[in-house]
Design a protein around this motif. Structure first.
Motif: not given
Length: 434
Positions: A349, A369, A426
């Motif tokens: 991410g 993330r 995250g």
């Protein structure tokens, strides 16, 4: 967390409370055993003078009374006259006047009850019957002793001020060496060598300062020896590693094999591990601060990280441009390690680098993330070589020293670094610069 009271405050309050109780007890004892008896004795003497003067006045012939009245006025400050109407009594705010009434009542007959009052000119009046005549004495407020209540107020005020000054001085003498000790210990924790504490004063405090100075010197010597040892070991290890790397390269030119490739990877990993160990040791050395453009530095780090993960990084700097006087190399290493950590373990991410300024403090966050870190392990991961097995196996690479180096750099410079769980999944690594 609830803030605990300081040693200075607690010592000052304890000493002040004890001295104030002593002052009040001493003042009360003085009034009960000295001031009040003397005031009653003075009131009794004045009552005797008034009764005697009234008797003499009634026994004198009318033509000699004016001379006697003048003698009382000039010699004793008493104005004597015959009253035509009874005196209206008023409240008696002075304890001395109550003593005077009691003394007069004990010297007069039961039908000669005295009356006392105060007029508009702050003169006191005493009236009683003598020889069938109603006589009135008048005298100024200056004729009576000072008010005991006023004296008590002055004693309490003076005692309170002296008590506060004394308690503050005593508390300062106790807390100042402790405060110097705490500041020196804080500087040792941040990697500095504090100046020697003065080994003076009371025996216990002097012994404490002497022991602390000796411990500080020993810690500094150990730190220097550790740095020297690591540097020597790193140099001694890197030399044969370089020869092994060269030999592996020559062998690779003759023919490649899985064993040779494994050997080359091991050499590279050992070289990186040695470099990380040396960097961890150097992180204990405090760097000189200089004026730094933080936004520009973050931009350079993000741009360099983009080469490893194109399109995944984004820099967000809130507010106007941020410049501050700090250690630029330590900041570059710290944020660089956090970025490497996010790229390696933060999944696929987006990674955000955030810069905020709140009440003069600078906060820099690196948010990913990835799978995240359990809350009970957010401090453990800052220990050297610690790994979260679910996401940080050796297959992912790294020496396990990145976060440890970042924590050491932050503590040396007086910063703070912490990992927080990010909403939605995250990790957010925050570096706080006061």
């Amino acid at each position: 967390m609830k803030r605990r009271p300081s040693l200075f405050r607690r010592t000052a309050l304890t000493v002040a409370a004890g001295l104030l109780v002593f002052q009040l007890a001493a003042g009360l004892a003085m009034f009960l055993n000295l001031v009040f008896p003397l005031a009653y004795r003075s009131a009794d003497d004045l009552a005797a003078l008034l009764v005697l003067s009234a008797r003499i006045w009634t026994e004198l012939p009318p033509e000699k009374r004016p001379a006697f009245e003048a003698e009382l006025r000039d010699g004793h400050g008493l104005i004597l006259r015959e009253s035509e109407c009874p005196l209206t009594e008023s409240s008696l705010p002075y304890p001395y006047l109550r003593f005077l009434r009691s003394a007069l009542a004990s010297r007069l007959a039961s039908d000669q009850s005295p009356r006392l009052s105060e007029d508009a000119h702050e003169n006191f009046q005493v009236e009683f019957a003598q020889g069938g005549r109603l006589l009135r004495f008048e005298f100024s407020k200056t004729r009576i002793p000072p008010r005991p209540s006023r004296a008590l107020v002055w004693i309490v005020v003076a005692g309170t001020l002296a008590t506060l000054a004394l308690s503050g001085l005593l508390a300062r003498r106790v807390s100042a060496p402790v405060a110097r000790l705490a500041e020196a210990a804080r500087r040792i924790g941040s990697g500095d060598q504090p100046p020697q504490l003065p080994e003076t004063g009371e025996a216990e405090l002097a012994d404490l300062a002497r022991v602390f100075n000796e411990t500080s010197r020993q810690l500094q010597a150990r730190r220097e020896n550790q740095t020297t040892l690591l540097a020597g070991v790193s140099h001694d290890l890197r030399s044969p590693l370089a020869r092994m790397k060269m030999a592996a390269g020559l062998l690779a030119e003759q023919g490649s094999s899985p064993l040779l490739l494994r050997m080359q990877r091991d050499i590279v990993e050992m070289d990186a591990l040695i470099g990380a160990q040396l960097e961890l040791a150097r992180a204990q050395e405090r760097e000189n601060a200089e004026l730094t453009d933080i936004d520009a530095l973050l931009g350079e780090l993000v741009e360099a990280a983009e080469a490893q993960a194109p399109g995944r990084l984004r820099l967000r700097a809130d507010g106007p441009a941020c410049r501050a006087t700090l250690a630029p190399l330590a900041l570059r290493r710290s944020i660089g390690n956090l970025l490497d950590n996010a790229l390696r373990y933060g999944g696929e991410g987006e990674i955000q680098v955030v810069r905020r300024r709140i009440k003069g403090a600078i906060f820099i966050g690196v948010r990913d993330r990835g799978p995240g870190i359990p809350p009970h392990l957010t401090e453990a991961v800052f220990r050297p070589f610690y790994r979260v097995e679910s996401s940080r196996s050796r297959a992912t690479g790294g020496s396990g020293l990145g976060l440890a180096i970042t924590r050491q750099l932050a503590e040396t410079q007086g910063w703070r670094v912490a990992l927080k769980a990010r909403r939605g999944g995250g990790v957010c690594a925050w570096l706080a610069i006061p």
